[in-house]
Scaffold this motif. Structure first.
Motif, PDB file in Angstrom:
ATOM      1  N   SER A  44      -2.991   4.878  -5.772  1.00 34.13           N
ATOM      2  CA  SER A  44      -2.031   5.369  -4.782  1.00 34.13           C
ATOM      3  C   SER A  44      -2.245   4.644  -3.467  1.00 34.13           C
ATOM      4  CB  SER A  44      -2.229   6.868  -4.566  1.00 34.13           C
ATOM      5  OG  SER A  44      -3.509   7.062  -3.999  1.00 34.13           O
ATOM      6  N   GLY A  45      -1.427   4.988  -2.495  1.00 35.26           N
ATOM      7  CA  GLY A  45      -1.567   4.314  -1.202  1.00 35.26           C
ATOM      8  C   GLY A  45      -1.317   5.294  -0.072  1.00 35.26           C
ATOM      9  N   ASP A  46      -1.725   4.896   1.111  1.00 29.62           N
ATOM     10  CA  ASP A  46      -1.518   5.701   2.306  1.00 29.62           C
ATOM     11  C   ASP A  46      -0.152   5.322   2.882  1.00 29.62           C
ATOM     12  OD1 ASP A  46      -1.467   6.715   4.846  1.00 29.62           O
ATOM     13  OD2 ASP A  46      -3.543   6.161   5.340  1.00 29.62           O
ATOM     14  N   PRO A  47       0.758   6.289   3.077  1.00 30.88           N
ATOM     15  CA  PRO A  47       2.074   5.933   3.632  1.00 30.88           C
ATOM     16  C   PRO A  47       1.986   5.300   5.014  1.00 30.88           C
ATOM     17  CG  PRO A  47       1.821   8.323   3.445  1.00 30.88           C
ATOM     18  CD  PRO A  47       0.639   7.701   2.754  1.00 30.88           C
ATOM     19  N   ASP A  63      -4.936   4.372  14.307  1.00 30.02           N
ATOM     20  CA  ASP A  63      -4.142   5.569  13.955  1.00 30.02           C
ATOM     21  C   ASP A  63      -2.702   5.486  14.440  1.00 30.02           C
ATOM     22  OD1 ASP A  63      -6.180   6.756  12.675  1.00 30.02           O
ATOM     23  OD2 ASP A  63      -6.856   7.924  14.418  1.00 30.02           O
ATOM     24  N   GLN A  64      -2.428   4.561  15.350  1.00 25.50           N
ATOM     25  CA  GLN A  64      -1.043   4.402  15.833  1.00 25.50           C
ATOM     26  C   GLN A  64      -0.292   3.313  15.071  1.00 25.50           C
ATOM     27  OE1 GLN A  64      -2.891   4.311  19.983  1.00 25.50           O
ATOM     28  NE2 GLN A  64      -0.696   4.250  20.382  1.00 25.50           N
ATOM     29  N   VAL A  65      -1.012   2.603  14.194  1.00 28.01           N
ATOM     30  CA  VAL A  65      -0.391   1.488  13.461  1.00 28.01           C
ATOM     31  C   VAL A  65       0.158   2.003  12.129  1.00 28.01           C
ATOM     32  CG1 VAL A  65      -0.823  -0.759  12.364  1.00 28.01           C
ATOM     33  CG2 VAL A  65      -2.012  -0.156  14.486  1.00 28.01           C
ATOM     34  N   VAL A  66       1.404   1.625  11.824  1.00 32.09           N
ATOM     35  CA  VAL A  66       1.970   1.929  10.508  1.00 32.09           C
ATOM     36  C   VAL A  66       2.353   0.600   9.855  1.00 32.09           C
ATOM     37  CG1 VAL A  66       3.717   3.206   9.206  1.00 32.09           C
ATOM     38  CG2 VAL A  66       2.955   4.066  11.421  1.00 32.09           C
ATOM     39  N   VAL A  67       1.876   0.398   8.632  1.00 29.23           N
ATOM     40  CA  VAL A  67       2.208  -0.832   7.900  1.00 29.23           C
ATOM     41  C   VAL A  67       3.512  -0.594   7.138  1.00 29.23           C
ATOM     42  CG1 VAL A  67       1.442  -2.500   6.170  1.00 29.23           C
ATOM     43  CG2 VAL A  67      -0.231  -1.389   7.661  1.00 29.23           C
ATOM     44  N   LEU A  68       4.433  -1.549   7.276  1.00 33.97           N
ATOM     45  CA  LEU A  68       5.781  -1.386   6.705  1.00 33.97           C
ATOM     46  C   LEU A  68       6.168  -2.657   5.975  1.00 33.97           C
ATOM     47  CD1 LEU A  68       7.163  -0.047  10.050  1.00 33.97           C
ATOM     48  CD2 LEU A  68       7.018   1.326   7.975  1.00 33.97           C
ATOM     49  N   SER A  69       7.427  -2.694   5.481  1.00 29.59           N
ATOM     50  CA  SER A  69       7.855  -3.927   4.812  1.00 29.59           C
ATOM     51  C   SER A  69       8.270  -4.996   5.833  1.00 29.59           C
ATOM     52  CB  SER A  69       8.999  -3.646   3.851  1.00 29.59           C
ATOM     53  OG  SER A  69      10.170  -3.388   4.586  1.00 29.59           O
ATOM     54  N   GLY A  70       8.374  -4.620   7.076  1.00 30.98           N
ATOM     55  CA  GLY A  70       8.721  -5.600   8.101  1.00 30.98           C
ATOM     56  C   GLY A  70       9.381  -4.920   9.284  1.00 30.98           C
ATOM     57  N   HIS A  84       9.094   9.628   2.566  1.00 32.67           N
ATOM     58  CA  HIS A  84      10.273  10.051   1.801  1.00 32.67           C
ATOM     59  C   HIS A  84      11.192   8.893   1.452  1.00 32.67           C
ATOM     60  CE1 HIS A  84       9.111  14.132   1.822  1.00 32.67           C
ATOM     61  NE2 HIS A  84       9.064  14.193   3.141  1.00 32.67           N
ATOM     62  N   VAL A  85      11.122   7.812   2.218  1.00 34.42           N
ATOM     63  CA  VAL A  85      12.009   6.676   1.954  1.00 34.42           C
ATOM     64  C   VAL A  85      11.452   5.781   0.848  1.00 34.42           C
ATOM     65  CG1 VAL A  85      12.957   4.549   2.947  1.00 34.42           C
ATOM     66  CG2 VAL A  85      13.059   6.675   4.232  1.00 34.42           C
ATOM     67  N   ASP A  86      10.223   5.278   1.010  1.00 31.05           N
ATOM     68  CA  ASP A  86       9.702   4.366  -0.037  1.00 31.05           C
ATOM     69  C   ASP A  86       8.198   4.480  -0.215  1.00 31.05           C
ATOM     70  OD1 ASP A  86       8.862   3.079   2.261  1.00 31.05           O
ATOM     71  OD2 ASP A  86       9.208   1.070   1.473  1.00 31.05           O
ATOM     72  N   ARG A  87       7.638   5.634   0.143  1.00 29.79           N
ATOM     73  CA  ARG A  87       6.210   5.914  -0.072  1.00 29.79           C
ATOM     74  C   ARG A  87       5.279   5.011   0.752  1.00 29.79           C
ATOM     75  NH1 ARG A  87       8.518   9.922  -1.839  1.00 29.79           N
ATOM     76  NH2 ARG A  87       8.206  10.794  -3.909  1.00 29.79           N
ATOM     77  N   TYR A  88       4.981   3.827   0.256  1.00 26.49           N
ATOM     78  CA  TYR A  88       4.058   2.966   1.000  1.00 26.49           C
ATOM     79  C   TYR A  88       4.215   1.518   0.562  1.00 26.49           C
ATOM     80  CZ  TYR A  88       1.539   4.390  -3.216  1.00 26.49           C
ATOM     81  OH  TYR A  88       1.220   4.683  -4.510  1.00 26.49           O
ATOM     82  N   THR A  89       3.619   0.618   1.335  1.00 25.38           N
ATOM     83  CA  THR A  89       3.649  -0.817   1.045  1.00 25.38           C
ATOM     84  C   THR A  89       2.640  -1.108  -0.073  1.00 25.38           C
ATOM     85  OG1 THR A  89       4.167  -1.197   3.357  1.00 25.38           O
ATOM     86  CG2 THR A  89       3.325  -3.095   2.143  1.00 25.38           C
TER      87      THR A  89
END
Ligand SMILES: Cc1ncc(COP(=O)(O)O)c(C=O)c1O
Length: 424
Positions: A93-96, A121-128, A289-294
């Motif tokens: 699994s992954g951390d959202p 803690d303020q950083v969120v990894v996304l698809s871009g 809710h949109v795509d879980r995680y990278t």
């Protein structure tokens, strides 16, 4: 045979009549199925999807790094090591919010290279960046809310906010970048401000300090959130970039966006948002809710690439390469297109604008260029409202110097042909 008959009856192709036998149905079920018309949305696709990306790059592909210089062997070695040692946890699994060690590496990178003040803690990894814009629009905007947009500006941001029902307010970009006073004149109750202060997209100037402070002031007054899209500041050829707007803000006003999709390779699809602490929870919840995680494995490989020093080394090599390609472009343009276009003295990025000396129909230039095998994008594509100049975006990072010179010669030919046809 019995099973086949049973199946055809169950599907409605056959019907049994007691005492008479089995017959083909009067009404074949295919006629009963609703016909779903698939509308072709060619015009929408043509507008929003880059038409060139599937072909090898030609002059003057924008938004693409030099992919033939990417250290693939090294990436493969790191990937293979990660795969061999992949723990159950990495696969399960992954951390959202993103792989924690990568978030820490990103926080350290943006602090030293961009003056961003943040914790992992303020950083969120996304698809871009694009995903960050979409999620922020959904969280922050209600239909009808006003958003200040740089004009000209980034069409990906226009689309993300339009899809959330926002009202886009074109704010003029003068010689010093986005002009907050113009924004305040046009709409003093914006909910969001989108800006590219390090290297204005597409014109290329950096926003000076007094404008940055003025912008933050306007945002605070309107209680607006500022989105700082730092899309290509890794590629700076001269001087130090001004530290991020985010670092000037002591409160909760700025979201800082960065991406590895151009710094490394576009199909990587990993970028990040640095959020004010009060936005993190709702943002991560929506993301889940949109795509879980990278993909975790890709994050882990990227993390090693950064922490082992390869990222910084790669950027250093690419900076030198792109600077020499930019030089080749400006020299060739001076030789072949003097008095026709001017290329501003830019210090960063993968592309530049070329401003026409005479007002010219950019769509005609695009069409004539494509016949000669060029990829050009007119500045009109980046405008919400007509601006005083016309010109093109010219990418120089993805192509070698020979292709740059071929492109400039072909462009000179385009202008000569158009000039000959121009009514006198
Ligand atoms: C100004 C700007 N912001 C954001 C992006 C999108 O970045 P990503 O590929 O990380 O979604 C681009 C891509 O071309 C861009 O030019």
């Amino acid at each position: 045979v019995v099973t086949v008959f049973e199946q055809l009856k169950a599907e409605g192709y056959l019907e049994g009549r007691r005492g008479a036998g089995t017959f083909v149905s009067e009404r074949i079920p295919d006629d009963l199925q609703p016909r779903i018309e698939i509308k072709t949305t060619a015009s929408i696709a043509a507008r929003s999807v880059t038409p060139f990306a599937a072909r090898p790059p030609r002059a003057f592909r924008v938004n693409e790094p030099a992919l033939d210089h990417f250290p693939m062997d090294l990436w493969a070695r790191i990937g293979s090591r990660r795969l061999h040692r992949a723990s159950r946890l990495l696969l399960a699994s992954g951390d959202p919010q993103g792989y924690r060690p990568l978030r820490e590496a990103i926080a350290a990178h943006v602090a030293t290279s961009r003056g961003v003040r943040c914790e992992a803690d303020q950083v969120v990894v996304l698809s871009g960046t694009q995903q960050a814009l979409d999620l922020l629009a959904r969280i922050v905007l209600k239909p009808g809310d006003a958003v200040w947009m740089e004009n000209p500006g980034y069409p990906g941001a226009f689309e993300a906010f339009r899809k959330a029902g926002a009202r886009l307010v074109p704010v003029s970009v003068d010689g010093r970048g986005l002009n907050p006073a113009d924004g305040a004149r046009r709409d003093s109750r914006a909910r969001l401000i989108y800006t590219t202060p390090a290297h204005q997209f597409p014109l290329g100037m950096a926003l000076p300090l007094d404008r940055r402070l003025e912008l933050l002031d306007s945002a605070r007054r309107m209680k607006a959130l500022v989105i700082e899209d730092d899309y290509d500041s890794e590629f700076r050829y001269r001087g130090r970039p001004l530290p991020a707007l985010q670092g000037l803000d002591s409160g909760d006003t700025v979201v800082f966006l960065g991406s590895f999709n151009k710094a490394l390779f576009p199909s990587l699809r990993i970028g990040y948002a640095v959020l004010p602490p009060n936005l993190v929870e709702s943002f991560v919840e929506l993301r889940f809710h949109v795509d879980r995680y990278t993909p975790q494995l890709d994050q882990a490989i990227l993390c090693d690439f950064i922490t082992e020093g390869h990222f910084t080394r790669h950027l250093r090599r690419m900076r030198a390469l792109y600077e020499s390609r930019l030089c080749a472009l400006t020299e060739a343009a001076k030789r072949r297109l003097d008095g026709v276009i001017s290329i501003p003295d830019i210090a960063a990025g993968l592309q530049t604008t070329a401003i026409f000396s005479k007002r010219t129909d950019t769509a005609r230039v695009e069409r004539a260029s494509s016949i000669l095998g060029l990829e050009t994008l007119g500045l009109h594509r980046f405008c919400l409202e007509r601006i005083g100049t016309s010109g093109l975006m010219l990418g120089f990072a993805a192509i070698d110097e020979a292709e740059i010179r071929r492109g400039v010669n072909a462009l000179a030919q385009v202008f000569e042909t158009l000039d000959r046809r121009r009514p006198t």
